[in-house]
Design a protein around this motif. Structure first.
Motif, mmCIF file in Angstrom:
data_model
loop_
_atom_site.group_PDB
_atom_site.id
_atom_site.type_symbol
_atom_site.label_atom_id
_atom_site.label_comp_id
_atom_site.label_asym_id
_atom_site.label_seq_id
_atom_site.Cartn_x
_atom_site.Cartn_y
_atom_site.Cartn_z
ATOM 1 N N PHE A 115 41.790 33.151 23.420
ATOM 2 C CA PHE A 115 41.198 33.178 24.752
ATOM 3 C C PHE A 115 41.314 34.582 25.353
ATOM 4 C CE2 PHE A 115 43.181 29.028 23.907
ATOM 5 C CZ PHE A 115 42.021 28.270 23.779
ATOM 6 N N PRO A 116 40.219 35.347 25.313
ATOM 7 C CA PRO A 116 40.256 36.711 25.854
ATOM 8 C C PRO A 116 40.391 36.682 27.376
ATOM 9 C CG PRO A 116 38.320 36.336 24.447
ATOM 10 C CD PRO A 116 38.911 35.007 24.744
ATOM 11 N N ILE A 117 41.107 37.636 27.914
ATOM 12 C CA ILE A 117 41.246 37.753 29.369
ATOM 13 C C ILE A 117 41.346 39.222 29.725
ATOM 14 C CG2 ILE A 117 43.779 37.577 29.424
ATOM 15 C CD1 ILE A 117 43.264 35.765 31.998
ATOM 16 N N PHE A 118 40.886 39.552 30.915
ATOM 17 C CA PHE A 118 40.847 40.938 31.363
ATOM 18 C C PHE A 118 41.602 41.031 32.685
ATOM 19 C CE2 PHE A 118 37.208 39.809 28.860
ATOM 20 C CZ PHE A 118 37.123 40.841 27.930
ATOM 21 N N GLU A 119 42.670 41.816 32.683
ATOM 22 C CA GLU A 119 43.529 41.923 33.871
ATOM 23 C C GLU A 119 43.374 43.304 34.490
ATOM 24 O OE1 GLU A 119 48.185 41.229 35.204
ATOM 25 O OE2 GLU A 119 47.454 40.572 33.237
ATOM 26 N N ALA A 120 43.036 43.317 35.784
ATOM 27 C CA ALA A 120 42.848 44.577 36.494
ATOM 28 C C ALA A 120 44.196 45.160 36.896
ATOM 29 C CB ALA A 120 41.979 44.349 37.730
ATOM 30 N N ARG A 121 44.189 46.439 37.174
ATOM 31 C CA ARG A 121 45.424 47.115 37.562
ATOM 32 C C ARG A 121 45.981 46.573 38.876
ATOM 33 N NH1 ARG A 121 45.384 48.382 32.985
ATOM 34 N NH2 ARG A 121 45.214 50.461 32.073
ATOM 35 N N ASP A 122 45.124 45.990 39.720
ATOM 36 C CA ASP A 122 45.592 45.466 41.004
ATOM 37 C C ASP A 122 46.077 44.019 40.920
ATOM 38 O OD1 ASP A 122 43.236 44.054 40.718
ATOM 39 O OD2 ASP A 122 42.184 45.072 42.346
ATOM 40 N N GLY A 123 46.143 43.460 39.713
ATOM 41 C CA GLY A 123 46.684 42.120 39.533
ATOM 42 C C GLY A 123 45.648 41.015 39.427
ATOM 43 N N GLU A 145 41.460 36.302 42.395
ATOM 44 C CA GLU A 145 42.375 37.156 43.140
ATOM 45 C C GLU A 145 43.794 37.023 42.565
ATOM 46 O OE1 GLU A 145 41.487 39.284 45.217
ATOM 47 O OE2 GLU A 145 39.580 38.652 46.109
ATOM 48 N N LYS A 146 44.718 37.805 43.103
ATOM 49 C CA LYS A 146 46.081 37.827 42.581
ATOM 50 C C LYS A 146 46.791 36.480 42.716
ATOM 51 C CE LYS A 146 47.023 41.525 45.014
ATOM 52 N NZ LYS A 146 47.760 42.661 45.624
ATOM 53 N N ASP A 147 46.283 35.608 43.614
ATOM 54 C CA ASP A 147 46.904 34.287 43.749
ATOM 55 C C ASP A 147 46.492 33.338 42.629
ATOM 56 O OD1 ASP A 147 44.281 33.732 44.377
ATOM 57 O OD2 ASP A 147 44.678 32.990 46.400
ATOM 58 N N MET A 148 45.606 33.779 41.748
ATOM 59 C CA MET A 148 45.111 32.979 40.612
ATOM 60 C C MET A 148 44.458 31.677 41.072
ATOM 61 S SD MET A 148 45.760 34.877 38.047
ATOM 62 C CE MET A 148 46.026 36.507 38.759
ATOM 63 N N ASN A 149 43.910 31.711 42.270
ATOM 64 C CA ASN A 149 43.307 30.520 42.849
ATOM 65 C C ASN A 149 41.974 30.842 43.514
ATOM 66 O OD1 ASN A 149 42.899 27.930 43.822
ATOM 67 N ND2 ASN A 149 44.228 28.209 45.594
ATOM 68 N N THR A 150 41.878 31.973 44.175
ATOM 69 C CA THR A 150 40.691 32.333 44.942
ATOM 70 C C THR A 150 39.719 33.145 44.093
ATOM 71 O OG1 THR A 150 42.079 32.459 46.921
ATOM 72 C CG2 THR A 150 39.884 33.408 47.068
ATOM 73 N N VAL A 151 38.449 32.744 44.116
ATOM 74 C CA VAL A 151 37.421 33.451 43.350
ATOM 75 C C VAL A 151 37.120 34.781 44.026
ATOM 76 C CG1 VAL A 151 35.038 33.394 42.526
ATOM 77 C CG2 VAL A 151 36.412 31.301 42.506
ATOM 78 N N ALA A 152 37.289 35.859 43.272
ATOM 79 C CA ALA A 152 36.999 37.198 43.791
ATOM 80 C C ALA A 152 35.532 37.569 43.564
ATOM 81 C CB ALA A 152 37.901 38.228 43.123
ATOM 82 N N GLY A 153 34.915 36.963 42.563
ATOM 83 C CA GLY A 153 33.517 37.246 42.266
ATOM 84 C C GLY A 153 33.123 36.628 40.941
ATOM 85 N N ILE A 154 31.839 36.622 40.681
ATOM 86 C CA ILE A 154 31.351 36.065 39.410
ATOM 87 C C ILE A 154 30.057 36.754 39.026
ATOM 88 C CG2 ILE A 154 30.031 34.188 40.482
ATOM 89 C CD1 ILE A 154 30.849 32.420 38.098
ATOM 90 N N ILE A 155 29.889 36.978 37.743
ATOM 91 C CA ILE A 155 28.638 37.485 37.170
ATOM 92 C C ILE A 155 28.182 36.469 36.137
ATOM 93 C CG2 ILE A 155 27.546 39.282 35.791
ATOM 94 C CD1 ILE A 155 28.187 40.264 38.536
ATOM 95 N N MET A 156 26.960 35.980 36.271
ATOM 96 C CA MET A 156 26.437 34.998 35.312
ATOM 97 C C MET A 156 25.121 35.488 34.712
ATOM 98 S SD MET A 156 27.271 31.241 36.973
ATOM 99 C CE MET A 156 26.624 31.596 38.613
ATOM 100 N N ALA A 157 24.866 35.040 33.491
ATOM 101 C CA ALA A 157 23.621 35.375 32.805
ATOM 102 C C ALA A 157 23.164 34.160 32.003
ATOM 103 C CB ALA A 157 23.810 36.586 31.901
ATOM 104 N N HIS A 158 21.953 34.218 31.513
ATOM 105 C CA HIS A 158 21.398 33.077 30.769
ATOM 106 C C HIS A 158 20.437 33.579 29.709
ATOM 107 C CE1 HIS A 158 17.404 33.453 32.669
ATOM 108 N NE2 HIS A 158 18.099 33.898 33.709
#
Length: 263
Positions: A115-123, A145-158
């Protein structure tokens, strides 16, 4: 035979042989075959020559989508993002190979327990998601977001959703609705749902696409099924964040500093 003198006839030179007549079927078939072979060879050479550049463009596109989900397009991917792979228990996998190669077949990576994951420097973290729409695959990157609960953003494609309907999932206007949504209700993982007829739970739902019910259902399933793989990691990070707040050291202040702070 016809009674006409020889002077009325003209000898046609260079027209002998099977392919001498440019209007003959044999000539047309030969010419078409040669042209197909030549064009196919040129296309193959061009594809081979551009293969490296195409791979670089695809890689850059993925990196920009990851940064885009974090609204961090001005950042450098290599300096801002730490990419790694976790297993089903949320533990880092050493020597997992090329992470972007896993993204090329994300369903296969999930099936293999990678399961790939990408972690930003700000958490904040970015989770790659994949699923099926009405006409084909849908995929994207969901940032938390850093709380691992709130969506910070999303990019979708099809791959082939209907323009003006299901294809709306790829528009910034629609994707902006996900920002601020929660994926947990208390301690229960609920993901984010696309609800037909309009969102009823403002924290965990967004409006489904009008006329794109199948695509909306596909996105709902994509988000839930993909993020579910990362629950052990997300829960561990949520717990660590809470402990960091609870056990944060309190700095002793002198009476003088207390007076100044009160003032």
């Amino acid at each position: 035979v016809c009674g006409a003198p020889a002077s009325e006839f003209t000898e046609l030179k260079g027209k002998k042989g099977l392919f001498g007549d440019t209007n003959s079927n044999a000539y047309i078939v030969l010419y078409s075959t040669v042209m197909v072979v030549v064009v196919a060879t040129l296309l193959a050479l061009a594809a081979l020559g551009l293969q490296k550049r195409q791979a670089e463009n695809e890689l850059n596109e993925k990196k920009q989508a990851i940064l885009g989900s974090l609204a961090a397009q001005g950042e450098s991917y290599d300096e801002f993002i730490d990419a790694y792979v976790v297993d089903a228990e949320g533990r880092k996998v050493e020597d997992a190979g090329d992470i972007f190669a896993l993204l090329n077949d994300l369903p296969g990576a999930f099936a293999a327990g990678k399961f790939p994951i990408f972690e930003a420097r700000d958490g904040r973290v970015v989770i790659p998601v994949t699923g099926m729409g009405l006409w084909g695959p849908v995929w994207g990157y969901l940032a938390l977001e850093k709380d691992m609960n709130t969506v910070a953003g999303i990019i979708m494609a099809h791959k082939g959703e209907t323009p003006g309907l299901g294809a709306e999932i790829a528009t910034p206007k629609y994707q902006a609705q996900f920002v601020g949504k929660k994926i947990f209700k208390g301690d229960e993982f609920v993901s984010v749902k696309l609800r037909k007829g309009g969102a009823q739970d403002p924290e965990h739902e967004v409006d489904a696409i009008s006329g794109g019910t199948k695509t909306s259902d596909g996105v709902t399933a994509m988000l839930y099924n993909s993020m579910e793989h990362y629950l052990p990691l997300l829960e561990a990070k949520r717990k660590a964040a809470v402990e960091q707040v609870v056990f944060a050291p309190v700095r002793d202040e002198s009476n003088e500093e207390n007076v100044e702070n009160n003032e």
